[in-house]
Design a protein around this motif. Structure first.
Motif, PDB file in Angstrom:
ATOM      1  N   TYR A  92       0.808  -1.217   0.000  1.00  0.00           N
ATOM      2  CA  TYR A  92       0.000   0.000   0.000  1.00  0.00           C
ATOM      3  C   TYR A  92       0.842   1.267   0.000  1.00  0.00           C
ATOM      4  N   SER A  93       2.113   1.139   0.338  1.00  0.00           N
ATOM      5  CA  SER A  93       3.008   2.280   0.276  1.00  0.00           C
ATOM      6  C   SER A  93       4.436   1.789   0.108  1.00  0.00           C
ATOM      7  N   MET A  94       5.263   2.635  -0.470  1.00  0.00           N
ATOM      8  CA  MET A  94       6.681   2.358  -0.566  1.00  0.00           C
ATOM      9  C   MET A  94       7.437   3.626  -0.202  1.00  0.00           C
ATOM     10  N   GLY A  95       8.610   3.439   0.347  1.00  0.00           N
ATOM     11  CA  GLY A  95       9.363   4.604   0.751  1.00  0.00           C
ATOM     12  C   GLY A  95      10.821   4.304   0.985  1.00  0.00           C
ATOM     13  N   TRP A  96      11.500   5.333   1.436  1.00  0.00           N
ATOM     14  CA  TRP A  96      12.929   5.258   1.718  1.00  0.00           C
ATOM     15  C   TRP A  96      13.207   5.741   3.129  1.00  0.00           C
ATOM     16  N   TYR A  97      13.967   4.961   3.859  1.00  0.00           N
ATOM     17  CA  TYR A  97      14.512   5.339   5.147  1.00  0.00           C
ATOM     18  C   TYR A  97      16.021   5.472   5.007  1.00  0.00           C
ATOM     19  N   ASP A 128       6.630  -1.889 -10.895  1.00  0.00           N
ATOM     20  CA  ASP A 128       6.770  -2.194  -9.468  1.00  0.00           C
ATOM     21  C   ASP A 128       8.090  -1.662  -8.929  1.00  0.00           C
ATOM     22  N   THR A 129       8.385  -0.428  -9.279  1.00  0.00           N
ATOM     23  CA  THR A 129       9.635   0.200  -8.911  1.00  0.00           C
ATOM     24  C   THR A 129       9.377   1.575  -8.311  1.00  0.00           C
ATOM     25  N   VAL A 130      10.108   1.899  -7.261  1.00  0.00           N
ATOM     26  CA  VAL A 130      10.036   3.221  -6.657  1.00  0.00           C
ATOM     27  C   VAL A 130      11.392   3.890  -6.810  1.00  0.00           C
ATOM     28  N   TYR A 131      11.366   5.202  -7.018  1.00  0.00           N
ATOM     29  CA  TYR A 131      12.575   5.978  -7.237  1.00  0.00           C
ATOM     30  C   TYR A 131      12.672   7.092  -6.210  1.00  0.00           C
ATOM     31  N   LEU A 132      13.887   7.470  -5.909  1.00  0.00           N
ATOM     32  CA  LEU A 132      14.136   8.643  -5.092  1.00  0.00           C
ATOM     33  C   LEU A 132      15.166   9.497  -5.811  1.00  0.00           C
ATOM     34  N   GLN A 133      14.713  10.610  -6.369  1.00  0.00           N
ATOM     35  CA  GLN A 133      15.607  11.562  -7.007  1.00  0.00           C
ATOM     36  C   GLN A 133      16.112  12.519  -5.943  1.00  0.00           C
ATOM     37  N   MET A 134      17.411  12.559  -5.754  1.00  0.00           N
ATOM     38  CA  MET A 134      18.026  13.365  -4.715  1.00  0.00           C
ATOM     39  C   MET A 134      18.894  14.429  -5.374  1.00  0.00           C
ATOM     40  N   ASP A 135      18.512  15.679  -5.198  1.00  0.00           N
ATOM     41  CA  ASP A 135      19.229  16.807  -5.765  1.00  0.00           C
ATOM     42  C   ASP A 135      19.782  17.683  -4.654  1.00  0.00           C
ATOM     43  N   THR A 136      20.753  18.511  -5.016  1.00  0.00           N
ATOM     44  CA  THR A 136      21.373  19.432  -4.071  1.00  0.00           C
ATOM     45  C   THR A 136      21.769  18.705  -2.790  1.00  0.00           C
ATOM     46  N   LEU A 137      22.476  17.616  -2.962  1.00  0.00           N
ATOM     47  CA  LEU A 137      22.837  16.778  -1.828  1.00  0.00           C
ATOM     48  C   LEU A 137      23.796  17.495  -0.882  1.00  0.00           C
ATOM     49  N   LYS A 138      23.633  17.196   0.389  1.00  0.00           N
ATOM     50  CA  LYS A 138      24.446  17.762   1.450  1.00  0.00           C
ATOM     51  C   LYS A 138      25.165  16.645   2.196  1.00  0.00           C
ATOM     52  N   PRO A 139      26.280  16.959   2.863  1.00  0.00           N
ATOM     53  CA  PRO A 139      26.941  15.930   3.671  1.00  0.00           C
ATOM     54  C   PRO A 139      26.013  15.275   4.693  1.00  0.00           C
ATOM     55  N   ALA A 140      25.044  16.027   5.213  1.00  0.00           N
ATOM     56  CA  ALA A 140      24.108  15.471   6.180  1.00  0.00           C
ATOM     57  C   ALA A 140      23.207  14.396   5.587  1.00  0.00           C
ATOM     58  N   ASP A 141      23.162  14.306   4.266  1.00  0.00           N
ATOM     59  CA  ASP A 141      22.374  13.266   3.614  1.00  0.00           C
ATOM     60  C   ASP A 141      23.090  11.923   3.590  1.00  0.00           C
ATOM     61  N   THR A 142      24.333  11.891   4.004  1.00  0.00           N
ATOM     62  CA  THR A 142      25.114  10.660   3.992  1.00  0.00           C
ATOM     63  C   THR A 142      24.486   9.601   4.890  1.00  0.00           C
ATOM     64  N   GLY A 143      24.435   8.384   4.400  1.00  0.00           N
ATOM     65  CA  GLY A 143      23.911   7.286   5.180  1.00  0.00           C
ATOM     66  C   GLY A 143      23.555   6.103   4.305  1.00  0.00           C
ATOM     67  N   VAL A 144      23.070   5.070   4.951  1.00  0.00           N
ATOM     68  CA  VAL A 144      22.566   3.912   4.238  1.00  0.00           C
ATOM     69  C   VAL A 144      21.075   4.117   4.006  1.00  0.00           C
ATOM     70  N   TYR A 145      20.665   4.023   2.774  1.00  0.00           N
ATOM     71  CA  TYR A 145      19.274   4.224   2.396  1.00  0.00           C
ATOM     72  C   TYR A 145      18.614   2.873   2.169  1.00  0.00           C
ATOM     73  N   TYR A 146      17.490   2.668   2.846  1.00  0.00           N
ATOM     74  CA  TYR A 146      16.765   1.409   2.786  1.00  0.00           C
ATOM     75  C   TYR A 146      15.412   1.607   2.126  1.00  0.00           C
ATOM     76  N   CYS A 147      15.127   0.793   1.160  1.00  0.00           N
ATOM     77  CA  CYS A 147      13.800   0.766   0.569  1.00  0.00           C
ATOM     78  C   CYS A 147      12.849   0.029   1.504  1.00  0.00           C
ATOM     79  N   HIS A 148      11.607   0.497   1.557  1.00  0.00           N
ATOM     80  CA  HIS A 148      10.605  -0.073   2.446  1.00  0.00           C
ATOM     81  C   HIS A 148       9.280  -0.208   1.725  1.00  0.00           C
ATOM     82  N   ALA A 149       8.592  -1.291   2.004  1.00  0.00           N
ATOM     83  CA  ALA A 149       7.259  -1.504   1.465  1.00  0.00           C
ATOM     84  C   ALA A 149       6.303  -1.821   2.595  1.00  0.00           C
TER      85      ALA A 149
END
Length: 116
Positions: free
Chosen positions: A32-37, A76-97
């Protein structure tokens, strides 16, 4: 079961862009939803962005205006377009359903590093 496979992480300079992809397979009709952590070093995991089957989206305040989540239902694919990235965005990104009547599904994670 639902399987999630992420791709698109990497090293990028501040101000740069990355596009993450997450492909779902299996019992995709239960989603019912997909996202990124994401989880940065020494930081708790946080929800970055989520999109519901209706198309409604939500974002953590720190990425609003910079990140965009979208879903291609046909693929059946979700995307995350990340622009103007900052050092604070650093991390492991996990897809979630989020799933109806079943346990949520998680991808293995993809590393995003924003550094000069």
């Amino acid at each position: 079961q639902v399987q999630l496979v992420e791709s698109g992480g990497g090293l990028v300079q501040p101000g740069g862009s990355l596009r993450l992809s997450c492909a779902a397979s299996g019992s995709v009709s239960s989603i019912y939803s997909m996202g990124w952590y994401r989880q940065g070093p020494g930081k708790p995991r946080e929800l970055v962005a989520r999109i519901y089957n209706s198309g409604i989206t939500n974002y953590v305040d720190s990425v609003k205006g910079r990140f965009t989540i979208a879903r291609d239902n046909a693929k059946d694919t979700v995307y995350l377009q990340m622009d103007t990235l900052k050092p604070a965005d650093t991390g492991v990104y996990y897809c979630h359903a989020g799933r109806m009547g079943a346990l949520d599904s998680w991808g293995q994670g993809t590393q995003v590093t924003v550094s000069s």
